[in-house]
Enzyme design. Structure first.
Site, PDB file in Angstrom:
ATOM      1  CB  SER A 197     -11.493   2.029  -3.771  1.00  0.00           C
ATOM      2  OG  SER A 197     -12.854   2.409  -3.703  1.00  0.00           O
ATOM      3  CG  ASN A 256     -17.641  13.662  -5.610  1.00  0.00           C
ATOM      4  OD1 ASN A 256     -17.352  12.475  -5.782  1.00  0.00           O
ATOM      5  ND2 ASN A 256     -17.732  14.528  -6.590  1.00  0.00           N
ATOM      6  CB  THR A 316      26.864  16.399  21.146  1.00  0.00           C
ATOM      7  OG1 THR A 316      28.234  16.549  21.501  1.00  0.00           O
ATOM      8  CG2 THR A 316      25.989  16.986  22.265  1.00  0.00           C
ATOM      9  CB  SER A 339      20.943 -15.185  14.758  1.00  0.00           C
ATOM     10  OG  SER A 339      21.586 -15.824  13.673  1.00  0.00           O
ATOM     11  CE  LYS A 360      23.581 -10.596  16.499  1.00  0.00           C
ATOM     12  NZ  LYS A 360      23.574 -10.525  15.029  1.00  0.00           N
ATOM     13  CG  ASN A 378      19.549  -9.894  16.276  1.00  0.00           C
ATOM     14  OD1 ASN A 378      20.656  -9.621  16.733  1.00  0.00           O
ATOM     15  ND2 ASN A 378      19.353 -10.846  15.396  1.00  0.00           N
ATOM     16  CD  GLU A 395      17.746  -4.450  14.051  1.00  0.00           C
ATOM     17  OE1 GLU A 395      18.670  -4.501  13.235  1.00  0.00           O
ATOM     18  OE2 GLU A 395      17.336  -5.451  14.676  1.00  0.00           O
ATOM     19  CE1 TYR A 447     -13.227  12.030  -5.065  1.00  0.00           C
ATOM     20  CE2 TYR A 447     -13.947  11.688  -7.329  1.00  0.00           C
ATOM     21  CZ  TYR A 447     -13.422  11.195  -6.153  1.00  0.00           C
ATOM     22  OH  TYR A 447     -13.076   9.875  -6.056  1.00  0.00           O
ATOM     23  CD  GLN A 506     -11.219   4.594  -5.947  1.00  0.00           C
ATOM     24  OE1 GLN A 506     -12.369   4.925  -6.082  1.00  0.00           O
ATOM     25  NE2 GLN A 506     -10.655   3.595  -6.622  1.00  0.00           N
ATOM     26  CE  LYS A 551     -11.438   6.540   0.017  1.00  0.00           C
ATOM     27  NZ  LYS A 551     -10.857   7.302  -1.116  1.00  0.00           N
TER      28      LYS A 551
HETATM   29  N1  ARG Z   1     -14.353   5.636  -4.089  1.00  0.00           N
HETATM   30  C1  ARG Z   1     -14.345   7.034  -4.350  1.00  0.00           C
HETATM   31  C2  ARG Z   1     -13.175   7.690  -3.649  1.00  0.00           C
HETATM   32  O1  ARG Z   1     -12.662   7.115  -2.775  1.00  0.00           O
HETATM   33  C3  ARG Z   1     -15.590   7.674  -3.851  1.00  0.00           C
HETATM   34  C4  ARG Z   1     -15.963   8.918  -4.571  1.00  0.00           C
HETATM   35  C5  ARG Z   1     -16.268   8.609  -5.981  1.00  0.00           C
HETATM   36  N2  ARG Z   1     -16.830   9.705  -6.659  1.00  0.00           N
HETATM   37  C6  ARG Z   1     -16.954   9.737  -7.963  1.00  0.00           C
HETATM   38  N3  ARG Z   1     -17.477  10.782  -8.476  1.00  0.00           N
HETATM   39  N4  ARG Z   1     -16.530   8.757  -8.712  1.00  0.00           N
HETATM   40  O2  ARG Z   1     -12.759   8.775  -3.969  1.00  0.00           O
END
Ligand code: ARG
Length: 454
Positions: free
Chosen positions: A20, A107, A152, A274, A280, A282, A287, A314, A319, A322
Site C-alpha cells: 500500500s 492495527n 421549479t 473548443s 465556444k 465552455n 461540468e 482488523y 487496507q 485508503k
Molecule cells: N497497511 C495496513 C493497512 O492499511 C496497515 C495495517 C496492517 N496490519 C496487519 N495486521 N497486516 O491496513
C-alpha cells in the site's frame, strides 16, 4: 518484520499485490507524529532512555525531512508507510529503532494515522467551504439589485433576488460544515494503545499520547478501536453531500452560462474553448465538478461495502479504505478550490436577468394573493388566475397587458388598479417573512453572512 516464523521469502507477486506504500506514503507526517508521541509513552514507562528516545525523535524527523524533499526511497517489500519508516529508522539508529514498536501494532497505528489525517483534512475542508461561501456572498452582494426568475421543474416560477438564490447554497454549505465539524468529534479520539486487538501486557500512558497529539478523548474498547472505520465513513458521506451540493451549483452555473439563459458570463480564465468550434466557451469547471460527484459517491459505496461483512476485528481488507478516503478528500478539495475563484471572476448579465424576470406571468401567484386579500378563498383565486392566464394565451399577451375589463369579467373583486400588482419590485417588497426574499431580508442575510465569514 515477521521473519522469525517464516522459512520462505514473501513471493514477489504477493509483495506487489499487497503493498500500500504506493498510496499510503502520504500518511508519513501523521505516522511520524504518532511515533514521536508513542516514544514519549515508552520513555515514561522506562522502556526507552532519554537518549534512546532522542535518537528515535531525531531519526524520525530526519526521515520526515527527506520524504518531504522527495529524497527518500520507499520500498515495496516493506508494504506500507508504517514499516517503511520503522525499518529505515532501525537501519539508521539500531536498537532504539527496534524498540519503537513495543506495545503497538500496525492495527492501532494505522487507525491513529487515518484519524490524524482526517482531522487535519476536516480543518482544510472547512476553510475551503468557508472560502466558497464567501465567494457566493460576494457575488450576491455585487449584484444585490438583480432579480431573476426562480424555477421549479425548471419552469419559471416566481421572482427571486439573484443573491437569494446564491445564499441558498451558502446555507447548504454551512450545513456541510456543521456535518464535518460534528463528524470531526468522532474522528478526534485516540486509538493508540489498543495494540493488534487486545491492548498490551506492557502498560503505557495513553493519556500522555493523547495529550501530545491533541486528542480530547481516548477510545474505550481496543477491539472497536482497531476494527471500525465508521468515522471515515461519516466523512465520506459528508463529502458525498458536499459533492451533491456542488453538482447542483454546477448545474445552475452551466444553465446560467448558456446562451439561452445568459444570466452570467464566466471569465476566460475559468472556461475552455473548443478545438473545432471557434465560438465556444465552455463551463468545464462546473461540468467536471458535476462529473466528479460520481466518484465521490462511489468511494462512499466502496467503503460501506468493504466494511459490511468483516468479522471482528482488523482484517486486511481494511487496507482498501485508503484510496477511497484519499480520493474523496482530494476530489472535493480540488472542486472547492477551483469553484471559489471561478465564481469570483463571474459577471452577471443584468440586462438578460431583467429581461427574464420581466415575464409578467411570474407574478400570477401575486394576483391570486390579491384576490385572497379581498376575501376569495385561495383555491378559487387560483382558478380565476388560471383562467386569466388561459385568456392571455388566447389573446397572445401577458398578464400585464390583459385589459381591466377582462379581469373584471373573471371576478368582480378586481379593481381598476389591478395592474399595479404586476410590478416585480413591489412583489419582492411584500415577501417579508423570515427566510423570504424581501429586499431588506436579502440585504440583512448578505450582511449576516459577511459578518459570520469575516
Ligand atoms: N497497511 C495496513 C493497512 O492499511 C496497515 C495495517 C496492517 N496490519 C496487519 N495486521 N497486516 O491496513
Amino acid at each position: 518484520m515477521w521473519k522469525g516464523r517464516f522459512q520462505q521469502q514473501t513471493a514477489a507477486l504477493l509483495q506487489t499485490y499487497s503493498e500500500s506504500i504506493s498510496y499510503d506514503w502520504r500518511l508519513w507526517p501523521h505516522d511520524i507524529e504518532g511515533s514521536i508521541a508513542h516514544s514519549a509513552a515508552l520513555e515514561k514507562a522506562g522502556l526507552l532512555t532519554g537518549e534512546e528516545r532522542k535518537a528515535i525523535v531525531d531519526g524520525l524527523l530526519a526521515i520526515g525531512a527527506e520524504i518531504e524533499k522527495g529524497a527518500f526511497t520507499f520500498r515495496t517489500e516493506l508494504e506500507d508507510i508504517h514499516m517503511n519508516i520503522e525499518a529505515e529508522l532501525t537501519r539508521r539508529i539500531g536498537d532504539p529503532g527496534a524498540k519503537l514498536h513495543t506495545a503497538r501494532s500496525r492495527n492501532d497505528q494505522v487507525a491513529l494515522d487515518i484519524r490524524l489525517y482526517l482531522r487535519s483534512e476536516c480543518d482544510a475542508l472547512d476553510g475551503l467551504l468557508a472560502g466558497l461561501q464567501s465567494a457566493l456572498v460576494e457575488l450576491g452582494a455585487a449584484n444585490a439589485e438583480v432579480i431573476i426568475p426562480g424555477y421549479t421543474h425548471l419552469q419559471r416560477a416566481q421572482p427571486v433576488y439573484f443573491a437569494h438564490h446564491l445564499l441558498a447554497y451558502v446555507e447548504m454549505l454551512q450545513r456541510d460544515r456543521e456535518r464535518l465539524a460534528d463528524g470531526r468529534k468522532r474522528i478526534n479520539v485516540m486509538p493508540l494503545g489498543s495494540g493488534a486487538i487486545a491492548g498490551s501486557t506492557i502498560l503505557l500512558d495513553r493519556q500522555l499520547v493523547a495529550d501530545l497529539l491533541g486528542f480530547p478523548a481516548l477510545t474505550r474498547n481496543s477491539m472497536d478501536a482497531v476494527s471500525d472505520r465508521d468515522f471515515a465513513l461519516e466523512l465520506l458521506s459528508g463529502l458525498a453531500l458536499i459533492a451533491m451540493h456542488l453538482s447542483r451549483l454546477s448545474e445552475d452555473v452551466i444553465l446560467w452560462a448558456s446562451s439561452e439563459f445568459h444570466f452570467i458570463v464566466l471569465s476566460d480564465a475559468f472556461t475552455t474553448g473548443s478545438s473545432l468550434m471557434p465560438q465556444k466557451k465552455n463551463p468545464d469547471v462546473a461540468e467536471l465538478t458535476r462529473g466528479k460527484t460520481g466518484r465521490v459517491y462511489g468511494n462512499l459505496m466502496s467503503l460501506l461495502t468493504l466494511m459490511k461483512g468483516l468479522p471482528m476485528t482488523y482484517n486486511r481488507d481494511m487496507q482498501e479504505d485508503k484510496e477511497a478516503i484519499f480520493d474523496s478528500v482530494d476530489t472535493v478539495k480540488a472542486a472547492l478550490g477551483v469553484f471559489a475563484p471561478m465564481l469570483r471572476e463571474a459577471k452577471v448579465d443584468q440586462v438578460r436577468c431583467a429581461e427574464a424576470v420581466g415575464d409578467p406571468n411570474l407574478l400570477a401567484t401575486d394576483l391570486a394573493d390579491y384576490l385572497v386579500n379581498r376575501g376569495l378563498p385561495f383555491r378559487k383565486a387560483h382558478e380565476v388566475i388560471g383562467r386569466a392566464v388561459a385568456r392571455c394565451s388566447e389573446l397572445g399577451c401577458g398578464l400585464d397587458l390583459l385589459p381591466v375589463s377582462e379581469y373584471k369579467a373573471l371576478s368582480p373583486l378586481f379593481e381598476d388598479t389591478v395592474h399595479e400588482i404586476l410590478q416585480v419590485r413591489r412583489s419582492m417588497e411584500a415577501r417579508k417573512a423570515i427566510g423570504a426574499p424581501a429586499p431588506g431580508n436579502v440585504a440583512a442575510e448578505l450582511a449576516r453572512w459577511k459578518g459570520l465569514l469575516g
